[in-house]
Design a protein around this motif. Structure first.
Motif, PDB file in Angstrom:
ATOM      1  N   THR A 181       2.829   7.429  15.315  1.00 30.35           N
ATOM      2  CA  THR A 181       4.132   8.059  15.477  1.00 30.35           C
ATOM      3  C   THR A 181       4.265   9.312  14.608  1.00 30.35           C
ATOM      4  O   THR A 181       3.650   9.416  13.540  1.00 30.35           O
ATOM      5  CB  THR A 181       5.268   7.075  15.135  1.00 30.35           C
ATOM      6  N   THR A 182       5.074  10.228  15.103  1.00 26.83           N
ATOM      7  CA  THR A 182       5.388  11.424  14.320  1.00 26.83           C
ATOM      8  C   THR A 182       6.867  11.451  13.931  1.00 26.83           C
ATOM      9  O   THR A 182       7.348  12.464  13.425  1.00 26.83           O
ATOM     10  CB  THR A 182       5.066  12.697  15.139  1.00 26.83           C
ATOM     11  N   HIS A 183       7.566  10.342  14.151  1.00 28.18           N
ATOM     12  CA  HIS A 183       8.999  10.272  13.898  1.00 28.18           C
ATOM     13  C   HIS A 183       9.291   9.289  12.767  1.00 28.18           C
ATOM     14  O   HIS A 183       8.850   8.135  12.820  1.00 28.18           O
ATOM     15  CB  HIS A 183       9.759   9.853  15.158  1.00 28.18           C
ATOM     16  N   TYR A 184      10.030   9.747  11.784  1.00 30.86           N
ATOM     17  CA  TYR A 184      10.369   8.899  10.643  1.00 30.86           C
ATOM     18  C   TYR A 184      11.135   7.655  11.076  1.00 30.86           C
ATOM     19  O   TYR A 184      10.871   6.549  10.583  1.00 30.86           O
ATOM     20  CB  TYR A 184      11.197   9.703   9.640  1.00 30.86           C
ATOM     21  N   GLU A 185      12.080   7.808  11.999  1.00 31.20           N
ATOM     22  CA  GLU A 185      12.897   6.668  12.420  1.00 31.20           C
ATOM     23  C   GLU A 185      12.039   5.577  13.063  1.00 31.20           C
ATOM     24  O   GLU A 185      12.280   4.389  12.846  1.00 31.20           O
ATOM     25  CB  GLU A 185      13.974   7.134  13.417  1.00 31.20           C
ATOM     26  N   VAL A 186      11.045   5.987  13.837  1.00 35.63           N
ATOM     27  CA  VAL A 186      10.147   5.009  14.459  1.00 35.63           C
ATOM     28  C   VAL A 186       9.322   4.300  13.386  1.00 35.63           C
ATOM     29  O   VAL A 186       9.158   3.073  13.415  1.00 35.63           O
ATOM     30  CB  VAL A 186       9.225   5.691  15.492  1.00 35.63           C
ATOM     31  N   LEU A 187       8.811   5.058  12.418  1.00 35.07           N
ATOM     32  CA  LEU A 187       8.027   4.452  11.342  1.00 35.07           C
ATOM     33  C   LEU A 187       8.879   3.468  10.543  1.00 35.07           C
ATOM     34  O   LEU A 187       8.420   2.379  10.176  1.00 35.07           O
ATOM     35  CB  LEU A 187       7.475   5.544  10.426  1.00 35.07           C
ATOM     36  N   MET A 238       0.805  -1.224   0.000  1.00 36.16           N
ATOM     37  CA  MET A 238       0.000   0.000   0.000  1.00 36.16           C
ATOM     38  C   MET A 238       0.839   1.275   0.000  1.00 36.16           C
ATOM     39  O   MET A 238       0.334   2.348  -0.377  1.00 36.16           O
ATOM     40  CB  MET A 238      -0.938   0.016   1.208  1.00 36.16           C
ATOM     41  N   LEU A 239       2.113   1.207   0.404  1.00 40.87           N
ATOM     42  CA  LEU A 239       2.906   2.423   0.490  1.00 40.87           C
ATOM     43  C   LEU A 239       3.126   3.078  -0.872  1.00 40.87           C
ATOM     44  O   LEU A 239       3.426   4.279  -0.936  1.00 40.87           O
ATOM     45  CB  LEU A 239       4.267   2.138   1.131  1.00 40.87           C
ATOM     46  N   SER A 240       2.971   2.302  -1.947  1.00 43.03           N
ATOM     47  CA  SER A 240       3.198   2.881  -3.274  1.00 43.03           C
ATOM     48  C   SER A 240       2.277   4.069  -3.535  1.00 43.03           C
ATOM     49  O   SER A 240       2.626   4.987  -4.272  1.00 43.03           O
ATOM     50  CB  SER A 240       2.986   1.818  -4.359  1.00 43.03           C
ATOM     51  N   GLY A 241       1.089   4.069  -2.933  1.00 43.06           N
ATOM     52  CA  GLY A 241       0.162   5.183  -3.109  1.00 43.06           C
ATOM     53  C   GLY A 241       0.170   6.180  -1.972  1.00 43.06           C
ATOM     54  O   GLY A 241      -0.580   7.158  -2.005  1.00 43.06           O
ATOM     55  N   LEU A 242       1.015   5.939  -0.943  1.00 37.16           N
ATOM     56  CA  LEU A 242       1.003   6.790   0.250  1.00 37.16           C
ATOM     57  C   LEU A 242       2.285   7.590   0.449  1.00 37.16           C
ATOM     58  O   LEU A 242       2.342   8.458   1.331  1.00 37.16           O
ATOM     59  CB  LEU A 242       0.763   5.927   1.503  1.00 37.16           C
ATOM     60  N   LEU A 243       3.323   7.319  -0.351  1.00 40.73           N
ATOM     61  CA  LEU A 243       4.626   7.924  -0.096  1.00 40.73           C
ATOM     62  C   LEU A 243       4.613   9.458  -0.114  1.00 40.73           C
ATOM     63  O   LEU A 243       5.198  10.086   0.781  1.00 40.73           O
ATOM     64  CB  LEU A 243       5.654   7.386  -1.101  1.00 40.73           C
ATOM     65  N   PRO A 244       3.975  10.113  -1.099  1.00 37.60           N
ATOM     66  CA  PRO A 244       3.986  11.589  -1.075  1.00 37.60           C
ATOM     67  C   PRO A 244       3.355  12.159   0.191  1.00 37.60           C
ATOM     68  O   PRO A 244       3.856  13.126   0.770  1.00 37.60           O
ATOM     69  CB  PRO A 244       3.186  11.966  -2.330  1.00 37.60           C
ATOM     70  N   ASP A 245       2.246  11.548   0.636  1.00 35.78           N
ATOM     71  CA  ASP A 245       1.561  12.014   1.845  1.00 35.78           C
ATOM     72  C   ASP A 245       2.444  11.823   3.074  1.00 35.78           C
ATOM     73  O   ASP A 245       2.537  12.693   3.949  1.00 35.78           O
ATOM     74  CB  ASP A 245       0.245  11.255   2.000  1.00 35.78           C
ATOM     75  N   ILE A 246       3.107  10.672   3.166  1.00 39.24           N
ATOM     76  CA  ILE A 246       4.011  10.410   4.291  1.00 39.24           C
ATOM     77  C   ILE A 246       5.166  11.406   4.290  1.00 39.24           C
ATOM     78  O   ILE A 246       5.544  11.949   5.338  1.00 39.24           O
ATOM     79  CB  ILE A 246       4.540   8.963   4.220  1.00 39.24           C
ATOM     80  N   ALA A 247       5.730  11.652   3.114  1.00 31.94           N
ATOM     81  CA  ALA A 247       6.858  12.591   3.019  1.00 31.94           C
ATOM     82  C   ALA A 247       6.456  13.987   3.492  1.00 31.94           C
ATOM     83  O   ALA A 247       7.198  14.646   4.238  1.00 31.94           O
ATOM     84  CB  ALA A 247       7.367  12.634   1.577  1.00 31.94           C
ATOM     85  N   ASP A 253       3.929  14.808   5.534  1.00 32.63           N
ATOM     86  CA  ASP A 253       3.545  14.817   6.944  1.00 32.63           C
ATOM     87  C   ASP A 253       4.760  14.737   7.871  1.00 32.63           C
ATOM     88  O   ASP A 253       4.805  15.391   8.909  1.00 32.63           O
ATOM     89  CB  ASP A 253       2.592  13.650   7.220  1.00 32.63           C
ATOM     90  N   LEU A 254       5.754  13.928   7.505  1.00 35.41           N
ATOM     91  CA  LEU A 254       6.924  13.729   8.363  1.00 35.41           C
ATOM     92  C   LEU A 254       8.088  14.645   7.983  1.00 35.41           C
ATOM     93  O   LEU A 254       9.168  14.540   8.575  1.00 35.41           O
ATOM     94  CB  LEU A 254       7.367  12.269   8.312  1.00 35.41           C
ATOM     95  N   HIS A 255       7.891  15.495   6.968  1.00 34.72           N
ATOM     96  CA  HIS A 255       8.907  16.476   6.537  1.00 34.72           C
ATOM     97  C   HIS A 255      10.202  15.776   6.101  1.00 34.72           C
ATOM     98  O   HIS A 255      11.304  16.111   6.543  1.00 34.72           O
ATOM     99  CB  HIS A 255       9.202  17.471   7.656  1.00 34.72           C
ATOM    100  N   ILE A 256      10.032  14.793   5.241  1.00 38.40           N
ATOM    101  CA  ILE A 256      11.168  14.068   4.677  1.00 38.40           C
ATOM    102  C   ILE A 256      11.028  14.062   3.160  1.00 38.40           C
ATOM    103  O   ILE A 256       9.986  14.435   2.615  1.00 38.40           O
ATOM    104  CB  ILE A 256      11.239  12.610   5.198  1.00 38.40           C
ATOM    105  N   SER A 257      12.092  13.625   2.471  1.00 41.92           N
ATOM    106  CA  SER A 257      12.033  13.545   1.017  1.00 41.92           C
ATOM    107  C   SER A 257      11.273  12.302   0.587  1.00 41.92           C
ATOM    108  O   SER A 257      11.126  11.342   1.354  1.00 41.92           O
ATOM    109  CB  SER A 257      13.449  13.503   0.445  1.00 41.92           C
ATOM    110  N   VAL A 258      10.814  12.305  -0.652  1.00 42.14           N
ATOM    111  CA  VAL A 258      10.126  11.129  -1.186  1.00 42.14           C
ATOM    112  C   VAL A 258      11.066   9.915  -1.244  1.00 42.14           C
ATOM    113  O   VAL A 258      10.654   8.802  -0.889  1.00 42.14           O
ATOM    114  CB  VAL A 258       9.513  11.435  -2.563  1.00 42.14           C
ATOM    115  N   PRO A 259      12.338  10.076  -1.673  1.00 44.30           N
ATOM    116  CA  PRO A 259      13.245   8.916  -1.617  1.00 44.30           C
ATOM    117  C   PRO A 259      13.414   8.361  -0.207  1.00 44.30           C
ATOM    118  O   PRO A 259      13.506   7.140  -0.019  1.00 44.30           O
ATOM    119  CB  PRO A 259      14.564   9.473  -2.154  1.00 44.30           C
ATOM    120  N   ALA A 260      13.442   9.242   0.811  1.00 48.01           N
ATOM    121  CA  ALA A 260      13.529   8.749   2.194  1.00 48.01           C
ATOM    122  C   ALA A 260      12.275   7.967   2.552  1.00 48.01           C
ATOM    123  O   ALA A 260      12.354   6.913   3.203  1.00 48.01           O
ATOM    124  CB  ALA A 260      13.716   9.919   3.152  1.00 48.01           C
TER     125      ALA A 260
END
Length: 398
Positions: free
Chosen positions: A88-94, A21-30, A32-39
């Motif tokens: 979670t609000t932390h990329y490392e935890v996710l 499912m992440l294939s359709g969620l990556l831009p939203d995650i990026a 929300d968590l203030h990270i790049s799409v590659p991250a």
């Protein structure tokens, strides 16, 4: 077919939805968590690595558990890390939750495959395997588009909550339907970890595992880059991408059903004819991807062929792994996920080299051709061994 098998398939459906499912969620995650799409894309890589490591490792660690205890432990862990990921609000935890979820997914699938094949007659392993893998195909058909829709309506976290909630009925079903006693395959009278690992070194099993990795690599190489192919080459609008992905998933569901019917009775004809048709299909799709009608038809057909051949290879691993009843499913799962990791990487390398959006299809054709060559070499080696009069019924490649 025992009633518990479709319920195990429900858990596999939830886990497959989580994986894809992440294939359709990556831009939203990026965002929300203030990270790049590659991250954000590294979340997918973490899941793939966890699946490869987790399948054999957790199958070994859980050998002395009852089937119910192992299935419950893995499914509870899977559910809890999705709850943690949703809040979670932390990329490392996710990122950590994705890796742990993959470990739990891999362990669950390995034990579920062994459980399913132990609960059916000896000549019905292919049908039992198809019921479980049907959960994965239904994730492609319904779970992934539904996850993308939830993300669109209520944010990416809602998709994580949905996977957690979807796991609850399967959890209750395992409590009610899977026996609590120690299963024979985990008992002290069995071959043990070392004995099972020795059994898994047989040439026939090694060849089958390699074939599974190559075929699955071809499948996910094409599937991963299907969206840019149909938008940039076929000319279909981006709004139709979920429907095209669902079409591939629908084909995979049909393919698993075909494997259900033939994997136990005519596996060799299915693998030979299906493998040759796969190679032809990837080649024709690469050549005709600019034609919308041809592309859509072949997306469906290739989904069906890929999963018919793939599910049959898994069942053949389980038939061949009579000396490794606990670890056979784990190594089959690991092989499939090695392919699921290597295939998209090869396709991405071809795109990076500037070979165009058809390049992943040619990579899929190449991986399928390698599988056919390997199968041919293995069959030739077995025939030479038989002509020399050396008994090799157990170790010769199929």
């Amino acid at each position: 077919m025992p009633f518990v098998l479709p319920l195990l398939g429900l858990a596999v459906f939830a886990q497959g939805t989580s994986e894809f499912m992440l294939s359709g969620l990556l831009p939203d995650i990026a965002r929300d968590l203030h990270i790049s799409v590659p991250a954000a894309g590294s979340l997918t890589s973490a899941f793939a690595v966890g699946m490869v490591i987790g399948a054999p490792l957790l199958a070994m660690l859980s050998m002395r558990w009852s089937r119910r205890r192992a299935l419950l432990a893995f499914l509870v862990a899977f559910l809890l890390v999705h709850v943690l990921g949703a809040v979670t609000t932390h990329y490392e935890v996710l990122l950590a939750t994705r890796f742990v979820a993959a470990l739990a997914n891999a362990g669950f699938l390995a034990v579920a495959l062994a459980t399913a094949t132990a609960m059916v007659p000896p000549d019905a392993k292919g049908r039992a395997t198809s019921v479980l893998l049907g959960g994965t195909t239904m994730a492609c058909v319904a779970g992934v588009p539904a996850g993308a829709l939830l993300g669109e309506l209520w944010g990416w976290r809602s998709a994580f909550w949905a996977v957690a909630l979807l796991s609850l009925p399967a959890l209750l079903a395992i409590l009610w339907s899977v026996p609590a006693d120690r299963a024979p395959r985990f008992s002290d009278a069995g071959p043990g970890t070392r004995g099972e690992l020795r059994a898994l070194r047989g040439p026939r099993l090694v060849v089958l595992l390699l074939l599974g990795a190559l075929v699955n690599g071809a499948t996910f190489c094409a599937f991963t880059y299907l969206a840019p192919l149909v938008t940039e080459v076929t000319g279909i609008g981006a709004g139709w991408v979920p429907a095209v992905l669902a079409l591939f998933g629908l084909g995979s569901f049909v393919g698993v059903g075909l494997g259900d019917r033939l994997a136990d009775t005519r596996p060799v004809p299915l693998l030979v004819a299906g493998g040759a048709a796969l190679l032809l299909g990837w080649t024709v799709l690469a050549l005709t991807a600019g034609n919308p009608v041809a592309a859509l038809v072949l997306v469906f057909v290739q989904g069906a062929l890929s999963f018919a051949v793939g599910s049959t290879l898994v069942s053949q691993v389980l038939y061949a792994a009579t000396g490794a009843p606990a670890l056979g499913g784990g190594f089959a799962t690991a092989a499939l996920n090695v392919g699921a990791a290597i295939g998209p990487w090869c396709g991405g390398a071809a795109l990076t080299a500037g070979l165009g959006f058809r390049a992943p299809l040619w990579v899929s054709a190449l991986l399928t051709a390698l599988a056919l060559v390997l199968a041919g070499v293995a069959c030739g080696a077995r025939r030479r061994t038989v002509r020399r009069g050396v008994p090799s019924a157990q170790d010769a490649p199929a």
